[in-house]
Write an enzyme that holds these catalytic residues in place. Structure first.
Site, PDB file in Angstrom:
ATOM      1  CB  CYS A 379     -57.172   5.944   0.847  1.00 47.71           C
ATOM      2  SG  CYS A 379     -58.390   5.067   1.556  1.00 47.71           S
ATOM      3  CB  ALA A 380     -52.152   8.504   0.587  1.00 47.93           C
TER       4      ALA A 380
END
Ligand code: PMP
Length: 458
Positions: A379-380
């Site tokens: 999620c980055a």
């Protein structure tokens, strides 16, 4: 020494035991092994103390802020006392508010919702999506995405430059993570807060990965808000926190409209309704509060404080040093880093293995060694793609041949730990990495529903 003997030894001297230490998981190669939870950065196991506190309270569970009965009164007190405990844990100033939310994601979306109209937001592209994405959803906010810095000092310079170039502006917010969920590296929060304030901007700290590993003191950091999640702080009962300056929270429309946020509701002469909203944290907590979630977080805050966060930090630093030294002995392993080897960090580390698809490697760690890690982009996406050298060369699947030597990896593997992690889990992990790199996986794997799984069809 056997695995269970090591785990038991550690439990005896561990001031912060966690649940799940004796859970056995099947190995694809036969037999069972105690699960090595090395994915704390996603969700940490519950502290035994948190579990015990919640269990002790459970029979007394009642509605919060709503009932006249004894258990309602007790539950309301517990909820409000939990707020006070969290405020103390975070070093809040006297007039700060502590709002209970669902998670860090929820907290940062709440903050985005209450920003004054036209607020300028400055956010590094390296942030987790929870702190990268909420701002642009409001069309009136002007978001500036800042390039990935390669040193903590550069982060401050980049921010300084961006703030200076865009002056003058009205309300402004800088959003920064305390510890990266990808590299574990600490960001220079105090320096970034000073830069923000020097230009009249405010700063919010995403402490999802910092708070479980490191003391967070809002007043000392001079940060305006902090957000974190209970489930990463050993309190997995669906609550999170946004704490900090009261004014923007008080001046904005309630995040959710409903009971609990409103002090009184009357019919207006024109036929509509007039609402007098609370000006306290309750303004943004409409609906029945999650008292168990809030109490669990408060219990974790107390447990961490009583055990001494500095002891936890010291133990974790020893594990990080062992992990990094062990991985450094495997030339095929490349540890991902923005700030370099000497950067201070928490117990979160991501890496790629030359010639391996990360999903395949993570699946083999689980199926053949009972080790739970995470693979992917965490999620980055912008940060991990930068660290991997750009967009992938080919969208290979784990059933397909592994990455050719020199090919850009698709994604990475993350290992993370904290309270209650026995040395044996890190040792088992290092042994597994060494064996997989040297001998390859002992099993065949295929892709199913987007995940790499052992192929048991043969
Ligand atoms: N920020 C960071 C740095 C995180 O690591 C995470 C979770 N991986 C989040 C925000 C979002 O946390 P949650 O999923 O609990 O909302």
């Amino acid at each position: 020494m056997s695995v269970s003997a090591v785990a038991t030894d550690t439990a005896v001297c561990d001031p912060l035991p966690v649940l799940g230490r004796d859970v056995l998981v099947p190995l694809v190669t036969g037999g069972q092994i105690d699960y090595a939870a090395l994915d704390y950065a996603a969700s940490a196991p519950a502290l035994q103390r948190v579990w015990d506190d919640v269990a002790a309270y459970a029979p007394y569970y009642g509605s919060v802020h709503r009932g006249a009965g004894y258990l309602s009164q007790l539950s309301t007190d517990l909820f409000e006392n939990s707020r006070a405990t969290v405020a103390e844990f975070l070093g809040c100033r006297a007039d700060d508010q502590v709002v209970f939310t669902r998670s860090t994601t929820d907290s940062l979306n709440l903050l985005a919702a209450v920003l004054p109209p036209g607020t300028r937001v400055f956010v590094f592209e390296t942030e987790h999506h929870a702190s990268l994405l909420p701002w642009e959803r409001r069309a009136d906010l002007a978001v500036t995405y800042l390039d990935a810095p390669r040193t903590p000092g550069q982060a401050v310079d980049i921010l300084e430059r961006a703030l200076t170039e865009r002056e003058p502006y009205g309300p402004a917010l800088v959003c920064v993570t305390g510890a990266s969920n990808v590299t574990g590296e600490l960001w220079p929060v105090r320096e970034l807060a000073a830069a923000a304030h020097a230009h009249g901007a405010r700063i919010v700290l995403d402490a999802a990965q910092l708070a479980p590993h490191h003391p967070v003191d809002l007043a000392e950091l001079d940060a305006d808000w902090v957000a974190f999640s209970g489930h990463k702080l050993y309190a997995p009962f669906g609550a999170g926190v946004l704490a900090g300056r009261a004014d923007w929270l008080r001046d904005a429309e309630p995040y959710l409209a409903g009971g609990g946020a409103s002090r009184s509701v009357t019919r207006r002469p024109d036929g509509g309704v007039a609402v007098d909203w609370h000006t306290t944290a309750a303004r943004h907590e409409a609906g029945s509060p999650n008292v168990i979630g809030a109490y669990a977080i408060a219990s974790a805050c107390k447990a961490l404080t009583e055990a001494g966060l500095e002891n936890l930090v010291a133990r974790e630093q020893a594990l990080i040093a062992r992990l990094r030294a062990g991985l450094a002995e495997v030339p095929e392993v490349k540890v991902l880093s923005l700030f370099g080897d000497d950067a201070p960090r928490v117990g979160v580390l991501s890496f790629v293995v030359e010639g391996w698809n990360s999903s395949h490697f993570a699946a083999a760690l689980s199926a053949e060694y009972g080790i739970g890690v995470r693979d992917g982009l965490f999620c980055a996406h912008p940060l991990v793609r930068t660290l991997l050298g750009g967009e992938p060369d080919s969208p290979a699947e784990c059933g397909a041949p592994d990455a050719a030597p020199g090919e850009k990896p698709l994604n990475a593997i993350r290992v993370s730990f904290g309270a209650g992690t026995p040395d044996e889990h890190v040792e088992r992990f290092l042994r597994a990495v060494g064996e997989l790199v040297r001998d390859g996986a002992r099993w065949n794997y295929r892709t199913e529903g987007g995940r790499c799984v052992p192929d048991t069809s043969a």
